[in-house]
Design a protein around this motif. Structure first.
Motif, PDB file in Angstrom:
ATOM      1  N   GLU A  62      43.137  14.455 -11.308  1.00 37.17           N
ATOM      2  CA  GLU A  62      43.763  14.870 -12.556  1.00 37.17           C
ATOM      3  C   GLU A  62      43.765  16.393 -12.693  1.00 37.17           C
ATOM      4  O   GLU A  62      42.915  17.087 -12.131  1.00 37.17           O
ATOM      5  CB  GLU A  62      43.039  14.258 -13.757  1.00 37.17           C
ATOM      6  CG  GLU A  62      43.190  12.763 -13.876  1.00 37.17           C
ATOM      7  CD  GLU A  62      42.471  12.205 -15.094  1.00 37.17           C
ATOM      8  OE1 GLU A  62      42.517  10.975 -15.271  1.00 37.17           O
ATOM      9  OE2 GLU A  62      41.860  12.988 -15.861  1.00 37.17           O
ATOM     10  N   ASP A 120      37.411  18.538 -19.844  1.00 40.55           N
ATOM     11  CA  ASP A 120      37.565  18.966 -18.453  1.00 40.55           C
ATOM     12  C   ASP A 120      36.261  18.734 -17.677  1.00 40.55           C
ATOM     13  O   ASP A 120      36.293  18.350 -16.496  1.00 40.55           O
ATOM     14  CB  ASP A 120      37.942  20.445 -18.415  1.00 40.55           C
ATOM     15  CG  ASP A 120      38.317  20.911 -17.018  1.00 40.55           C
ATOM     16  OD1 ASP A 120      39.395  20.512 -16.549  1.00 40.55           O
ATOM     17  OD2 ASP A 120      37.520  21.645 -16.407  1.00 40.55           O
ATOM     18  N   SER A 122      43.736  19.815 -15.408  1.00 35.74           N
ATOM     19  CA  SER A 122      42.958  20.152 -16.607  1.00 35.74           C
ATOM     20  C   SER A 122      43.654  19.644 -17.868  1.00 35.74           C
ATOM     21  O   SER A 122      44.889  19.689 -17.970  1.00 35.74           O
ATOM     22  CB  SER A 122      42.773  21.666 -16.703  1.00 35.74           C
ATOM     23  OG  SER A 122      41.994  22.135 -15.621  1.00 35.74           O
ATOM     24  N   PRO A 123      42.888  19.168 -18.844  1.00 35.49           N
ATOM     25  CA  PRO A 123      43.462  18.654 -20.097  1.00 35.49           C
ATOM     26  C   PRO A 123      44.237  19.736 -20.855  1.00 35.49           C
ATOM     27  O   PRO A 123      43.970  20.933 -20.698  1.00 35.49           O
ATOM     28  CB  PRO A 123      42.233  18.200 -20.893  1.00 35.49           C
ATOM     29  CG  PRO A 123      41.165  17.996 -19.879  1.00 35.49           C
ATOM     30  CD  PRO A 123      41.429  19.012 -18.810  1.00 35.49           C
ATOM     31  N   LYS A 131      37.575  14.422 -17.180  1.00 34.51           N
ATOM     32  CA  LYS A 131      38.616  14.566 -16.155  1.00 34.51           C
ATOM     33  C   LYS A 131      38.192  13.837 -14.881  1.00 34.51           C
ATOM     34  O   LYS A 131      37.080  14.006 -14.396  1.00 34.51           O
ATOM     35  CB  LYS A 131      38.864  16.047 -15.854  1.00 34.51           C
ATOM     36  CG  LYS A 131      40.025  16.285 -14.884  1.00 34.51           C
ATOM     37  CD  LYS A 131      40.261  17.764 -14.650  1.00 34.51           C
ATOM     38  CE  LYS A 131      39.165  18.363 -13.792  1.00 34.51           C
ATOM     39  NZ  LYS A 131      39.468  19.774 -13.403  1.00 34.51           N
ATOM     40  N   TYR A 142      46.770  10.171 -22.492  1.00 37.66           N
ATOM     41  CA  TYR A 142      46.903  10.569 -21.089  1.00 37.66           C
ATOM     42  C   TYR A 142      48.388  10.649 -20.788  1.00 37.66           C
ATOM     43  O   TYR A 142      49.167   9.798 -21.235  1.00 37.66           O
ATOM     44  CB  TYR A 142      46.241   9.536 -20.161  1.00 37.66           C
ATOM     45  CG  TYR A 142      46.334   9.897 -18.697  1.00 37.66           C
ATOM     46  CD1 TYR A 142      45.532  10.899 -18.158  1.00 37.66           C
ATOM     47  CD2 TYR A 142      47.222   9.245 -17.847  1.00 37.66           C
ATOM     48  CE1 TYR A 142      45.613  11.249 -16.807  1.00 37.66           C
ATOM     49  CE2 TYR A 142      47.311   9.582 -16.488  1.00 37.66           C
ATOM     50  CZ  TYR A 142      46.497  10.589 -15.981  1.00 37.66           C
ATOM     51  OH  TYR A 142      46.586  10.937 -14.665  1.00 37.66           O
ATOM     52  N   ARG A 177      47.334  14.451 -16.750  1.00 36.19           N
ATOM     53  CA  ARG A 177      46.394  15.211 -17.579  1.00 36.19           C
ATOM     54  C   ARG A 177      46.039  14.424 -18.836  1.00 36.19           C
ATOM     55  O   ARG A 177      46.880  13.698 -19.379  1.00 36.19           O
ATOM     56  CB  ARG A 177      47.014  16.540 -18.052  1.00 36.19           C
ATOM     57  CG  ARG A 177      47.406  17.514 -16.978  1.00 36.19           C
ATOM     58  CD  ARG A 177      48.150  18.678 -17.601  1.00 36.19           C
ATOM     59  NE  ARG A 177      48.712  19.583 -16.607  1.00 36.19           N
ATOM     60  CZ  ARG A 177      48.134  20.699 -16.206  1.00 36.19           C
ATOM     61  NH1 ARG A 177      46.965  21.061 -16.717  1.00 36.19           N
ATOM     62  NH2 ARG A 177      48.710  21.474 -15.312  1.00 36.19           N
TER      63      ARG A 177
END
Length: 296
Positions: free
Chosen positions: A232, A224, A234-235, A228, A191, A197
Motif C-alpha cells: 500500500e 501509516d 501512504s494514507p 498500512k 480504502y 491507499r
C-alpha cells in the motif's frame, strides 16, 4: 452517417438550403429504414460528427456506450467535459439516468476545482476528489450535530460512496487510535482500491480551522505506521467542512501532505443557481492559482 451528410451532401451550403436538404433526406431515409432517421436524429448525427472527430477516441467509447449516452453528451459545450463524462460512463458502467445525474451535478467542474487547488500536484489527489461534495441525500435540515452527520452518512453509505467516486471502499467508523495513552477517534476510514491507499475522512460542522491540519496529519502518520499494509501507499486525508477557508488552505499547502479540504452541501439550490455557484467557484479557484503564480 453524420459525417457523410456534412462532408458529401451539405458541403457548406447556405443555412436555409441545407435545412431543406436534410429534411428531404430524412423523408427518404425514413421511408426505407424507419423512424430512426427522422430529422431530429439526423441533426444529432451531424452534431456528433462535428463534435467527435477523432476515430481513435470514438471507437473504444462506442463499443461500450449506447447512442443514447452520446445524445446526452451533445449539448455540453466543453469538449473536455464531453470526453470526461463519456469515460466516467464507461468506467462506472453508468446507465442514462446516472449519466444525466453526473452531468446535472457538475461532477466535471467539481473535480476540476479540486484539481486546480492541488497546487503541489500530489499524484493521489488529481481526478479522485471533488469540491464541493453534495450530501443533499442525507436529508439533514437546519441544525444538526456532527454525530447526526456521521450517522446519516452511514445510513446512506451507498449514496455517499457514489458521491465520493469510483474506487472508495468503507472500512470503519470512529477508528480508535491510542497515542501517548490518549484515545483519538477518526470519523470515517475508507480504502481506495485504485490508489491502494487508506483514506481518512474527518467531518467538521463549521468552517475550516488551521488546527484541523495538525489533527489530520497526526491521524495519517498513525495510520501509516500501524495500519498500512504491504504493497500500500501512504494514507491520504479528506477534511469535509461546512465552509472552506481557501486562503488558509492555500497557505498551509495541505496537498503537499496528502490532505484535501472540501466543502459539503447538505442542500442544493435550484439548477440555475447551482450552475452559477459552481461556475463562480471554478473561476475563483483558477484566478487564485494565477495570482499565486504571478506573485511567485
Amino acid at each position: 452517417m453524420g459525417k457523410r451528410i456534412n462532408d458529401e451532401i451539405l458541403r457548406n451550403k447556405r443555412a436555409e438550403y441545407a435545412k431543406q436538404i436534410v429534411s428531404t433526406l430524412s423523408t427518404q431515409l425514413k421511408s426505407q429504414y424507419g423512424r430512426n432517421f427522422e430529422i431530429r436524429n439526423l441533426r444529432r448525427m451531424m452534431q456528433f460528427a462535428e463534435q467527435f472527430t477523432k476515430l481513435e477516441t470514438i471507437l473504444p467509447l462506442s463499443q461500450q456506450l449506447s447512442w443514447s449516452h452520446f445524445v446526452e453528451l451533445l449539448p455540453l459545450k466543453n469538449q473536455d467535459a464531453k470526453l470526461f463524462y463519456a469515460q466516467v460512463a464507461v468506467n462506472q458502467a453508468l446507465g442514462i439516468r446516472d449519466l444525466r445525474k453526473q452531468i446535472s451535478t457538475k461532477t466535471f467542474e467539481r473535480i476540476g476545482i479540486a484539481n486546480i487547488q492541488n497546487t503541489s500536484n500530489h499524484p493521489a489527489i488529481n481526478d479522485n476528489f471533488k469540491n464541493p461534495y453534495f450530501l443533499d441525500f442525507l436529508g439533514l435540515r437546519n441544525t444538526y450535530m456532527e454525530k447526526d452527520l456521521e450517522e446519516a452518512i452511514l445510513r446512506e453509505l451507498e449514496a455517499f460512496i457514489l458521491e465520493l467516486g469510483k474506487g472508495f471502499a468503507f472500512i470503519e467508523r470512529q477508528k480508535r487510535m491510542i497515542i501517548d495513552g490518549e484515545d483519538f477517534h477518526l470519523d470515517l476510514l475508507f480504502y481506495h482500491r485504485n490508489l491502494k491507499r487508506l483514506v481518512a475522512v474527518e467531518l467538521k460542522l463549521g468552517k475550516f480551522e488551521a488546527q484541523h491540519k495538525g489533527q489530520m496529519e497526526l491521524y495519517l502518520k498513525w495510520l501509516d505506521k500501524y495500519e498500512k499494509q504491504e504493497g500500500e501507499q501512504s494514507p491520504i486525508g479528506l477534511i469535509l467542512c461546512a465552509e472552506s477557508k481557501r486562503e488558509q488552505v492555500e497557505l498551509l499547502e495541505m496537498h503537499k501532505d496528502g490532505i484535501v479540504v472540501a466543502e459539503y452541501w447538505t442542500e442544493l439550490p435550484p439548477k440555475k443557481e447551482l450552475e452559477k455557484k459552481i461556475r463562480h467557484l471554478f473561476i475563483e479557484a483558477k484566478e487564485r492559482i494565477e495570482r499565486k503564480k504571478v506573485l511567485e
